[in-house]
Design a protein around this motif. Structure first.
Motif, PDB file in Angstrom:
ATOM      1  N   ARG A 294       0.835  -1.204   0.000  1.00 31.26           N
ATOM      2  CA  ARG A 294       0.000   0.000   0.000  1.00 31.26           C
ATOM      3  C   ARG A 294       0.869   1.254   0.000  1.00 31.26           C
ATOM      4  O   ARG A 294       0.608   2.204  -0.738  1.00 31.26           O
ATOM      5  CB  ARG A 294      -0.923  -0.005   1.217  1.00 31.26           C
ATOM      6  CG  ARG A 294      -1.865   1.194   1.252  1.00 31.26           C
ATOM      7  CD  ARG A 294      -2.879   1.081   2.364  1.00 31.26           C
ATOM      8  NE  ARG A 294      -3.710   2.265   2.439  1.00 31.26           N
ATOM      9  CZ  ARG A 294      -4.694   2.424   3.315  1.00 31.26           C
ATOM     10  NH1 ARG A 294      -4.954   1.463   4.188  1.00 31.26           N
ATOM     11  NH2 ARG A 294      -5.412   3.523   3.327  1.00 31.26           N
ATOM     12  N   ASP A 295       1.916   1.264   0.836  1.00 30.10           N
ATOM     13  CA  ASP A 295       2.807   2.426   0.852  1.00 30.10           C
ATOM     14  C   ASP A 295       3.491   2.615  -0.490  1.00 30.10           C
ATOM     15  O   ASP A 295       3.606   3.737  -0.989  1.00 30.10           O
ATOM     16  CB  ASP A 295       3.854   2.275   1.956  1.00 30.10           C
ATOM     17  CG  ASP A 295       3.396   2.908   3.261  1.00 30.10           C
ATOM     18  OD1 ASP A 295       2.232   3.326   3.340  1.00 30.10           O
ATOM     19  OD2 ASP A 295       4.217   2.981   4.200  1.00 30.10           O
ATOM     20  N   ARG A 296       3.944   1.529  -1.079  1.00 28.04           N
ATOM     21  CA  ARG A 296       4.612   1.641  -2.377  1.00 28.04           C
ATOM     22  C   ARG A 296       3.653   2.168  -3.439  1.00 28.04           C
ATOM     23  O   ARG A 296       4.045   2.983  -4.279  1.00 28.04           O
ATOM     24  CB  ARG A 296       5.184   0.276  -2.785  1.00 28.04           C
ATOM     25  CG  ARG A 296       6.398  -0.135  -1.979  1.00 28.04           C
ATOM     26  CD  ARG A 296       6.925  -1.494  -2.405  1.00 28.04           C
ATOM     27  NE  ARG A 296       8.181  -1.814  -1.730  1.00 28.04           N
ATOM     28  CZ  ARG A 296       8.883  -2.910  -1.954  1.00 28.04           C
ATOM     29  NH1 ARG A 296       8.452  -3.802  -2.839  1.00 28.04           N
ATOM     30  NH2 ARG A 296      10.030  -3.113  -1.311  1.00 28.04           N
ATOM     31  N   ALA A 297       2.414   1.712  -3.398  1.00 35.92           N
ATOM     32  CA  ALA A 297       1.436   2.200  -4.368  1.00 35.92           C
ATOM     33  C   ALA A 297       1.184   3.689  -4.201  1.00 35.92           C
ATOM     34  O   ALA A 297       0.843   4.381  -5.156  1.00 35.92           O
ATOM     35  CB  ALA A 297       0.133   1.419  -4.226  1.00 35.92           C
ATOM     36  N   GLU A 298       1.372   4.207  -2.980  1.00 35.34           N
ATOM     37  CA  GLU A 298       1.149   5.621  -2.704  1.00 35.34           C
ATOM     38  C   GLU A 298       2.430   6.442  -2.834  1.00 35.34           C
ATOM     39  O   GLU A 298       2.443   7.619  -2.467  1.00 35.34           O
ATOM     40  CB  GLU A 298       0.545   5.784  -1.309  1.00 35.34           C
ATOM     41  CG  GLU A 298      -0.852   5.189  -1.200  1.00 35.34           C
ATOM     42  CD  GLU A 298      -1.455   5.320   0.188  1.00 35.34           C
ATOM     43  OE1 GLU A 298      -0.816   5.952   1.066  1.00 35.34           O
ATOM     44  OE2 GLU A 298      -2.567   4.803   0.398  1.00 35.34           O
ATOM     45  N   GLY A 299       3.494   5.814  -3.319  1.00 39.86           N
ATOM     46  CA  GLY A 299       4.718   6.547  -3.590  1.00 39.86           C
ATOM     47  C   GLY A 299       5.696   6.639  -2.442  1.00 39.86           C
ATOM     48  O   GLY A 299       6.663   7.409  -2.506  1.00 39.86           O
ATOM     49  N   VAL A 300       5.481   5.879  -1.370  1.00 43.73           N
ATOM     50  CA  VAL A 300       6.427   5.862  -0.251  1.00 43.73           C
ATOM     51  C   VAL A 300       7.502   4.827  -0.573  1.00 43.73           C
ATOM     52  O   VAL A 300       7.263   3.627  -0.500  1.00 43.73           O
ATOM     53  CB  VAL A 300       5.721   5.521   1.077  1.00 43.73           C
ATOM     54  CG1 VAL A 300       6.730   5.540   2.232  1.00 43.73           C
ATOM     55  CG2 VAL A 300       4.587   6.496   1.343  1.00 43.73           C
ATOM     56  N   ALA A 301       8.674   5.293  -0.927  1.00 45.07           N
ATOM     57  CA  ALA A 301       9.732   4.400  -1.408  1.00 45.07           C
ATOM     58  C   ALA A 301      10.488   3.770  -0.241  1.00 45.07           C
ATOM     59  O   ALA A 301      10.491   4.280   0.879  1.00 45.07           O
ATOM     60  CB  ALA A 301      10.700   5.167  -2.298  1.00 45.07           C
ATOM     61  N   ASP A 302      11.129   2.650  -0.511  1.00 47.80           N
ATOM     62  CA  ASP A 302      12.006   2.008   0.466  1.00 47.80           C
ATOM     63  C   ASP A 302      13.153   1.350  -0.273  1.00 47.80           C
ATOM     64  O   ASP A 302      13.294   1.508  -1.493  1.00 47.80           O
ATOM     65  CB  ASP A 302      11.223   1.004   1.325  1.00 47.80           C
ATOM     66  CG  ASP A 302      10.602  -0.126   0.495  1.00 47.80           C
ATOM     67  OD1 ASP A 302      11.354  -1.037   0.083  1.00 47.80           O
ATOM     68  OD2 ASP A 302       9.376  -0.100   0.261  1.00 47.80           O
ATOM     69  N   GLN A 303      13.978   0.612   0.445  1.00 48.53           N
ATOM     70  CA  GLN A 303      15.204   0.051  -0.122  1.00 48.53           C
ATOM     71  C   GLN A 303      15.188  -1.471  -0.197  1.00 48.53           C
ATOM     72  O   GLN A 303      16.185  -2.073  -0.558  1.00 48.53           O
ATOM     73  CB  GLN A 303      16.405   0.459   0.758  1.00 48.53           C
ATOM     74  CG  GLN A 303      16.728   1.924   0.761  1.00 48.53           C
ATOM     75  CD  GLN A 303      17.589   2.326  -0.429  1.00 48.53           C
ATOM     76  OE1 GLN A 303      18.205   1.479  -1.073  1.00 48.53           O
ATOM     77  NE2 GLN A 303      17.630   3.604  -0.716  1.00 48.53           N
ATOM     78  N   VAL A 304      14.092  -2.117   0.148  1.00 47.39           N
ATOM     79  CA  VAL A 304      14.110  -3.531   0.514  1.00 47.39           C
ATOM     80  C   VAL A 304      13.632  -4.434  -0.614  1.00 47.39           C
ATOM     81  O   VAL A 304      12.677  -4.106  -1.328  1.00 47.39           O
ATOM     82  CB  VAL A 304      13.249  -3.768   1.771  1.00 47.39           C
ATOM     83  CG1 VAL A 304      13.326  -5.221   2.226  1.00 47.39           C
ATOM     84  CG2 VAL A 304      13.702  -2.842   2.905  1.00 47.39           C
ATOM     85  N   ALA A 305      14.290  -5.581  -0.743  1.00 45.32           N
ATOM     86  CA  ALA A 305      13.808  -6.662  -1.605  1.00 45.32           C
ATOM     87  C   ALA A 305      13.081  -7.671  -0.718  1.00 45.32           C
ATOM     88  O   ALA A 305      13.654  -8.180   0.249  1.00 45.32           O
ATOM     89  CB  ALA A 305      14.969  -7.337  -2.327  1.00 45.32           C
ATOM     90  N   PHE A 306      11.825  -7.921  -1.014  1.00 44.10           N
ATOM     91  CA  PHE A 306      11.026  -8.876  -0.253  1.00 44.10           C
ATOM     92  C   PHE A 306      10.835 -10.143  -1.073  1.00 44.10           C
ATOM     93  O   PHE A 306      10.526 -10.077  -2.263  1.00 44.10           O
ATOM     94  CB  PHE A 306       9.648  -8.292   0.074  1.00 44.10           C
ATOM     95  CG  PHE A 306       9.650  -7.218   1.122  1.00 44.10           C
ATOM     96  CD1 PHE A 306       9.474  -7.535   2.460  1.00 44.10           C
ATOM     97  CD2 PHE A 306       9.819  -5.898   0.765  1.00 44.10           C
ATOM     98  CE1 PHE A 306       9.466  -6.550   3.425  1.00 44.10           C
ATOM     99  CE2 PHE A 306       9.812  -4.897   1.719  1.00 44.10           C
ATOM    100  CZ  PHE A 306       9.634  -5.224   3.058  1.00 44.10           C
ATOM    101  N   VAL A 307      10.986 -11.286  -0.419  1.00 43.49           N
ATOM    102  CA  VAL A 307      10.626 -12.570  -1.025  1.00 43.49           C
ATOM    103  C   VAL A 307       9.803 -13.316   0.011  1.00 43.49           C
ATOM    104  O   VAL A 307      10.241 -13.503   1.153  1.00 43.49           O
ATOM    105  CB  VAL A 307      11.854 -13.401  -1.430  1.00 43.49           C
ATOM    106  CG1 VAL A 307      11.406 -14.703  -2.106  1.00 43.49           C
ATOM    107  CG2 VAL A 307      12.769 -12.613  -2.359  1.00 43.49           C
TER     108      VAL A 307
END
Length: 352
Positions: A294-307
């Motif tokens: 949800r944060d990413r969709a709203e433009g809140v960026a981060d540094q993490v790769a999730f698997v």
């Protein structure tokens, strides 16, 4: 690579690079950089399929491949520690998501080659505020134990040996004194934590972290008020708690982003931090992807790769995400297949 893993070249290979090296930006089992593919896009990969086809083995292998080279954490959402609060912890001050964030941060904080520990002052402050909501009738020893574990997320491993541990003990004593006094408990615990960050750490990064909660909704530009509101929303449960948990996830990601900011940290830390979550259909699992996506969709960026590993096809859990078509299909055993999805964006083309 573990011999029990079959057909994993599309994930782990270095030449040509498999999916994971391309999204992490470093080679498995090596402290060597690898160019990120689509560096402006944020990877969230989900391994889906029925029980017993090797999803957990893949995640364990990924942890082994990157441990010590880039910050990595592996959490199994089906573990008993996420099923319910400890006997002495009130349910209103505990949740599977908050517990998972603590466990993930403890692993990501471990030093890696060429770089020291990552500290989590934002997450630490938020978790103290949440925990304080359950200290109304707690004994001082229980409060001290809970506080010290959370405060050690801010241990930097500085050149002053044991400084951070002693600082954590000092803050814990101050919080215990506040919590067992006559004043408002949550506000006193929050005030003691923020004051200690300001007093104990002079770096610009820590000072920025101490005021980060000024932007919490309705905080009015006051970090202490923001943390008190977060604690209240968490205790309220329901959608209010989900809102507070989302902000705690954002705090973890903001601390990681800060650790990679500036020229020197980027040169020392190779690749992206890697968060691995197994059985995300249980416990804290549904809340973590929801908050991140949800944060990413709203433009809140981060540094993490999730698997993540998910039993089933993933459509119900990720119904709020925009799923691409399967980018990769491989056969770990006989007739079974695992589909790897990239949520929100297309990260990479199929291998040739």
């Amino acid at each position: 690579m573990h011999r029990r893993l079959h057909g994993r070249g599309a994930l782990f290979d270095v030449e040509p690079a498999g999916l994971v090296p391309r999204i992490v930006g470093s080679r498995p089992y090596q402290h060597r950089v690898l160019a990120l593919e689509h560096p402006g896009e944020l990877p969230f990969v989900v391994l889906t399929g029925p029980r017993g086809i090797g999803k957990s083995a893949v995640l364990g292998e990924l942890r082994d491949a990157y441990q010590g080279h880039t910050p990595v954490a592996l959490v199994d959402c089906a573990e008993a520690q996420f099923a319910g609060p400890p006997p002495e912890r009130p349910a209103e001050s505990w949740s599977p998501v908050a517990q998972a964030l603590l466990v993930v941060a403890e692993q990501l904080a471990e030093p890696v080659t060429g770089a020291g520990r990552i500290t989590f002052p934002r997450l630490m402050s938020g978790l103290v505020a949440v925990a304080a909501g359950g200290w109304g009738d707690a004994d001082s020893e229980r409060i001290r134990r809970e506080v010290e574990r959370i405060l050690l997320l801010n241990e930097s491993g500085s050149w002053v040996s044991g400084f951070a541990g002693r600082w954590a003990g000092k803050v814990a004593a101050k919080v215990v004194a506040t919590a067992t006094g006559t004043g408002p408990l949550v506000s006193g615990a929050v005030e003691a934590t923020l004051e200690s960050i300001a007093e104990g750490f002079a770096s610009r990064r820590h000072q920025k972290a101490s005021v980060w909660y000024r932007t919490y909704p309705n905080a009015g530009g006051h970090a202490q008020r923001g943390l008190i509101l977060l604690s209240g929303h968490f205790r309220a449960g329901g959608t209010s708690r989900a809102h507070a948990e989302r902000y705690l996830v954002r705090a973890l990601l903001a601390d990681l982003t800060e650790a990679y900011a500036g020229v020197l940290p980027r040169m020392q830390r190779l690749g992206r931090p890697l968060v691995l979550a197994d059985n995300v259909q249980e416990g804290p699992g549904p809340g973590l992807p929801a908050a991140v996506l949800r944060d990413r969709a709203e433009g809140v960026a981060d540094q993490v790769a999730f698997v993540a590993g998910l039993r089933g096809d993933g459509r119900e859990l990720l119904r709020g995400a925009v799923l691409g078509a399967p980018r990769l299909v491989f056969t770990p055993r006989s007739q079974s297949t695992v589909r790897i999805w990239c949520a929100s964006v297309v990260l990479c083309p199929p291998p040739p």
